[in-house]
Design a protein around this motif. Structure first.
Motif, PDB file in Angstrom:
ATOM      1  N   GLY A 135      43.740 -14.882 106.039  1.00  0.00           N
ATOM      2  CA  GLY A 135      43.564 -16.459 105.585  1.00  0.00           C
ATOM      3  C   GLY A 135      42.065 -16.803 106.765  1.00  0.00           C
ATOM      4  O   GLY A 135      42.049 -17.882 106.095  1.00  0.00           O
ATOM      5  N   ALA A 136      41.918 -15.440 107.121  1.00  0.00           N
ATOM      6  CA  ALA A 136      40.588 -15.952 107.657  1.00  0.00           C
ATOM      7  C   ALA A 136      39.516 -15.806 106.836  1.00  0.00           C
ATOM      8  O   ALA A 136      38.692 -16.449 107.228  1.00  0.00           O
ATOM      9  N   LEU A 137      39.895 -14.594 106.318  1.00  0.00           N
ATOM     10  CA  LEU A 137      38.973 -14.475 105.120  1.00  0.00           C
ATOM     11  C   LEU A 137      38.257 -15.607 103.912  1.00  0.00           C
ATOM     12  O   LEU A 137      37.246 -15.934 103.862  1.00  0.00           O
ATOM     13  N   TYR A 138      38.866 -16.553 103.795  1.00  0.00           N
ATOM     14  CA  TYR A 138      39.352 -17.109 102.763  1.00  0.00           C
ATOM     15  C   TYR A 138      39.001 -18.547 103.793  1.00  0.00           C
ATOM     16  O   TYR A 138      37.676 -19.345 103.171  1.00  0.00           O
ATOM     17  N   PHE A 155      32.088 -18.884 112.572  1.00  0.00           N
ATOM     18  CA  PHE A 155      32.351 -19.514 113.412  1.00  0.00           C
ATOM     19  C   PHE A 155      34.763 -19.963 113.146  1.00  0.00           C
ATOM     20  O   PHE A 155      34.928 -20.096 113.312  1.00  0.00           O
ATOM     21  N   ALA A 156      33.864 -20.221 110.966  1.00  0.00           N
ATOM     22  CA  ALA A 156      35.245 -20.288 110.435  1.00  0.00           C
ATOM     23  C   ALA A 156      36.032 -19.487 110.900  1.00  0.00           C
ATOM     24  O   ALA A 156      37.361 -19.473 110.689  1.00  0.00           O
ATOM     25  N   LEU A 157      36.262 -17.997 110.563  1.00  0.00           N
ATOM     26  CA  LEU A 157      36.279 -17.026 110.350  1.00  0.00           C
ATOM     27  C   LEU A 157      36.725 -16.953 112.191  1.00  0.00           C
ATOM     28  O   LEU A 157      37.864 -16.504 112.160  1.00  0.00           O
ATOM     29  N   GLN A 158      35.920 -16.840 112.974  1.00  0.00           N
ATOM     30  CA  GLN A 158      36.792 -16.796 114.320  1.00  0.00           C
ATOM     31  C   GLN A 158      37.933 -17.113 114.811  1.00  0.00           C
ATOM     32  O   GLN A 158      38.824 -17.087 115.324  1.00  0.00           O
ATOM     33  N   HIS A 159      37.511 -19.041 114.747  1.00  0.00           N
ATOM     34  CA  HIS A 159      38.198 -19.940 114.576  1.00  0.00           C
ATOM     35  C   HIS A 159      39.840 -20.303 114.282  1.00  0.00           C
ATOM     36  O   HIS A 159      40.738 -19.764 115.107  1.00  0.00           O
ATOM     37  N   TYR A 160      39.390 -19.614 113.161  1.00  0.00           N
ATOM     38  CA  TYR A 160      41.018 -19.220 112.404  1.00  0.00           C
ATOM     39  C   TYR A 160      41.596 -18.294 113.348  1.00  0.00           C
ATOM     40  O   TYR A 160      43.236 -18.671 113.088  1.00  0.00           O
ATOM     41  N   VAL A 161      40.946 -16.881 113.428  1.00  0.00           N
ATOM     42  CA  VAL A 161      41.668 -16.088 114.626  1.00  0.00           C
ATOM     43  C   VAL A 161      42.017 -16.401 115.074  1.00  0.00           C
ATOM     44  O   VAL A 161      43.410 -16.094 115.492  1.00  0.00           O
TER      45      VAL A 161
END
Ligand code: MG
Ligand code: MG
Length: 255
Positions: A135-138, A155-161
């Motif tokens: 999910g973080a990849l997408y 940011f999007a990656l870190q926040h998602y995780v």
């Protein structure tokens, strides 16, 4: 220096990416309890050859010049091993998770992709870790568009995780890719929105969330390559090579 790819280079990267996707699909079929990581490596060598491609990882120099170059065609990292695992006689067991990092060099251009696979039936917490990392990849790819900055992807990656109570790696990053396996820009797994280099059409980036179930701290094993979670907990890794376009990013490493 960031290299903007020509139409011709992008066409070759599309083919390199397709070969990587075919290889990952073949390896997925082969992954079962009882299989060794060396067997997966031999499949990789065979499939790359069949497509007139080569591994960009084989003989890749170690960051420490006095250490040996990477000896495998692919990286095979099991359970707490995060990245750069060396194919060996290790036998996969029911319940393991294995990260396969695959690359292909085709007519001088590179595709780079990684996937985490379940070996047989896996625990619920392992399943969640895989879903969150994919999910973080997408989530990161969704921010990969003209006008946005590298920090928006990070940011999007870190926040998602972190919203899902997992941690992102600190020492290893996503990266530009093309004629070389690691090009600019470097795209950390963490960062601030609105910061960093502006994304332009024709940039090609290998986006790779590396996620840890426990602390983000890692260490390198005595084999000089394998990176593991310091606390021994599970880790996952997913990666696609993408091209920035005027519209949505094009994923080059999918079928
Ligand atoms: Mg990779
Ligand atoms: Mg990569």
């Amino acid at each position: 220096m960031i290299v903007i790819k020509t139409k011709n280079e992008l066409a070759l990267m599309r083919e390199a990416g397709r070969i990587v996707a075919v290889l990952l699909a073949e390896l997925k079929e082969q992954i079962k309890p009882g299989v060794t990581t060396a067997q997966l490596d031999r499949t990789a060598e065979k499939v790359l050859k069949q497509h007139n491609a080569a591994s960009p990882f084989y003989n890749y120099p170690n960051h420490n010049k006095s250490h040996r170059p990477f000896p495998g065609q692919i990286c095979t990292s099991v359970n707490d091993e995060l990245v750069h695992g060396i194919p060996s006689k290790r036998v996969l067991k029911e319940g393991d998770i294995i990260k396969i990092d695959c690359g292909a060099v085709y007519k001088g251009m590179i595709g780079d992709s990684a996937w985490t696979f379940a070996v047989g039936k896996i625990r619920e917490d392992a399943r969640t870790l895989l879903e969150v990392t994919e999910g973080a990849l997408y989530a990161s790819i969704a921010e990969a568009k003209v006008g946005n900055r590298v920090g928006d992807m990070s940011f999007a990656l870190q926040h998602y995780v972190e919203e899902r109570d997992f941690n992102v790696v600190r020492e290893y990053t996503s990266h530009g890719v093309g004629r070389y396996l690691h090009e600019d820009p470097s795209v950390p797994n963490f960062g601030e929105a609105g910061k960093g280099v502006k994304l332009k059409a024709g940039m090609t980036i290998a986006i790779e969330p590396m996620v840890l179930a426990g602390s983000y701290k890692t260490k390198e094993l005595g084999d000089q390559w394998t990176v593991v979670a310091k606390d021994g907990k599970l880790t996952a890794h997913f990666e696609h090579t993408i091209a920035i376009t005027e519209g949505e990013a094009e994923i080059l490493t999918k079928l």
